[in-house]
Design an enzyme around this catalytic site. Structure first.
Site, PDB file in Angstrom:
ATOM      1  N   ASP A   1      18.088  14.892 -16.562  1.00 38.62           N
ATOM      2  CA  ASP A   1      18.188  16.273 -15.885  1.00 38.62           C
ATOM      3  C   ASP A   1      18.181  17.363 -16.968  1.00 38.62           C
ATOM      4  OD1 ASP A   1      18.939  18.485 -14.489  1.00 38.62           O
ATOM      5  OD2 ASP A   1      20.886  17.988 -13.872  1.00 38.62           O
TER       6      ASP A   1
ATOM      7  N   GLY B   1       2.808  17.843 -21.469  1.00 35.75           N
ATOM      8  CA  GLY B   1       1.626  18.356 -20.941  1.00 35.75           C
ATOM      9  C   GLY B   1       1.983  19.365 -19.995  1.00 35.75           C
TER      10      GLY B   1
ATOM     11  N   ARG C   1      11.315  27.196 -22.603  1.00 36.03           N
ATOM     12  CA  ARG C   1      12.431  27.474 -21.563  1.00 36.03           C
ATOM     13  C   ARG C   1      13.444  26.437 -21.607  1.00 36.03           C
ATOM     14  NH1 ARG C   1       7.919  29.579 -18.999  1.00 36.03           N
ATOM     15  NH2 ARG C   1       7.602  27.979 -17.467  1.00 36.03           N
TER      16      ARG C   1
ATOM     17  N   HIS D   1      -7.221  21.380 -12.686  1.00 34.30           N
ATOM     18  CA  HIS D   1      -7.492  19.980 -12.947  1.00 34.30           C
ATOM     19  C   HIS D   1      -8.836  19.650 -13.604  1.00 34.30           C
ATOM     20  CE1 HIS D   1      -3.880  18.283 -10.803  1.00 34.30           C
ATOM     21  NE2 HIS D   1      -4.186  19.155  -9.613  1.00 34.30           N
TER      22      HIS D   1
ATOM     23  N   ASP E   1     -10.075  14.888 -18.120  1.00 38.74           N
ATOM     24  CA  ASP E   1      -8.652  14.425 -18.439  1.00 38.74           C
ATOM     25  C   ASP E   1      -8.631  13.338 -19.304  1.00 38.74           C
ATOM     26  OD1 ASP E   1      -7.155  15.837 -16.371  1.00 38.74           O
ATOM     27  OD2 ASP E   1      -7.161  13.932 -15.088  1.00 38.74           O
TER      28      ASP E   1
END
Length: 391
Positions: free
Chosen positions: A73, A96, A104, A139, A169
């Site tokens: 978490d 990634g 953050r 993407h 990718d």
């Protein structure tokens, strides 16, 4: 170097510890490759993570094979603090997310390298950590479109063709991420210092196409797709349908290979003598297509067997795995109920091994976290149920 993992791992990266922040695409494949090279890879998934986009049974889920899995978490301060404690004792962190997400979470490069100056902090994004598009969603196909590479793939006068997600990718992403990680680890042996690796799929895809930029500068290559030597423009570097609806690949670029191809096909003498006469290419293509279309694939496999004509049957993945050459090199592995490519590349002294499905629990004892604390973290919901282990 990271903590003593206690793993009996093999491969050139045995003894190195990698934290993989879970995601899709290039980072998970990098995690698999590094694990099969011997690294101990801990994949950290969100406590509430769901995989609705890609539902794959665990035995086939190569995004998780070879790793230990920790559900954490990261919205809770204790979860973020636990991540930093683990970063303190690891060699590589791969993430990634969009730029700014790790910051953050309190685990950006400044914090992480402050805690562990020897850390290689590997960041994988589509557009990079800065620039006008850095925060834009995308993407593989998005990054290929912006890189200019997608415009080069496809038939003349037809739409560009998506080349699976191999070029953005996995070629421009995974491979450049791994190259950056290994280069940074090598440099660390001299300096003792870690650093940030900023790998972007748009950069990597562009770099893969670097030779073609040189070709275009000389006038050897034009920007109209499907008209050049290696993009299907040349009839001797293309694919052809056989009588049974299968296909053959022809790649006889050099004159000596083309001569062998023309002899075995056979190709008419006047066309065989005009390999690089582009005015004859339409006639040459039509003649080659007629010849291939007159016989089934098995005929052509036998015809070109043991020749240097650079002609090959276009195999399905299953056929490729069963091919005698693949079997001779053990290029595919029969593991965990399915066939998959074996680890690559190969090492003479420190061979890797095919990864197994992910274990049920990650052992945080390797990061100096006691069994009692693990149980407490599990009870508080900081780590997922079943993730507390003192193995």
């Amino acid at each position: 170097m990271g903590p003593d993992t206690g793993d009996d791992r093999k491969g050139p990266l045995a003894g190195f510890t990698v934290i993989e922040m879970a995601g899709l695409g290039p980072v998970p494949l990098a995690g698999l490759i590094l694990a099969e090279m011997g690294a101990t890879v801990l994949r950290i998934e969100r406590r509430d993570a769901r995989r609705d986009f890609l539902k794959v049974p665990p035995q086939y889920d190569l995004d998780r094979h070879g790793r230990k899995i920790l559900k954490l978490d990261l919205k809770h301060p204790a979860g973020r603090e636990l991540l930093m404690r683990m970063i303190h004792q690891t060699d590589v962190l791969m993430e990634g997310f969009r730029p700014g997400v790790m910051e953050r979470l309190g685990a950006g490069p400044a914090a992480a390298l402050g805690a562990n100056p020897g850390l290689v902090y590997a960041r994988m994004t589509g557009f990079g950590q800065n620039g006008p598009l850095a925060q834009r969603a995308g993407h593989d196909l998005t990054y290929l479109a912006y890189s200019g590479v997608l415009s080069m793939i496809g038939r003349k006068d037809e739409r560009p063709v998506p080349p699976l997600n191999l070029v953005g990718d996995y070629g421009g992403g995974t491979m450049f991420l791994i190259a950056g990680i290994l280069a940074a680890l090598l440099e660390r042996t001299r300096s003792g210092k870690g650093q940030v690796v900023d790998a972007a799929m748009i950069d990597g895809a562009s770099m893969l196409a670097a030779p073609f930029f040189g070709f275009m500068a000389t006038g050897f290559w034009c920007q109209e797709r499907g008209t050049n030597l290696l993009d299907g423009g040349a009839p001797f570097y293309d694919t052809y349908e056989t009588a049974d609806g299968r296909h053959m690949a022809v790649a006889c670029l050099e004159p000596q290979f083309f001569a062998e191809f023309a002899r075995l096909l056979p190709l008419e003498t006047e066309l065989a003598a005009a390999q690089y006469d582009q005015a004859r290419w339409p006639d040459m293509r039509a003649a080659i297509a007629r010849r291939f279309g007159a016989q089934d694939r098995a005929f052509w496999i036998e015809r070109f067997e043991n020749s240097d004509a650079c002609v090959a049957p276009i195999l399905t993945p299953g056929e490729a795995a069963a091919h005698p050459h693949s079997r001779a090199r053990h290029a595919h592995a029969e593991k965990h109920g399915f066939t998959r490519p074996a680890p690559a590349p190969r090492f003479s002294r420190t061979p890797g091994e095919t990864a197994a499905p992910a274990g049920a629990a990650a052992s945080l004892a390797r990061f100096g976290i006691s069994g009692e604390e693990q149980q407490r973290l599990a009870a508080e919901g900081i780590i997922g149920e079943g993730d507390a282990s003192t193995d």
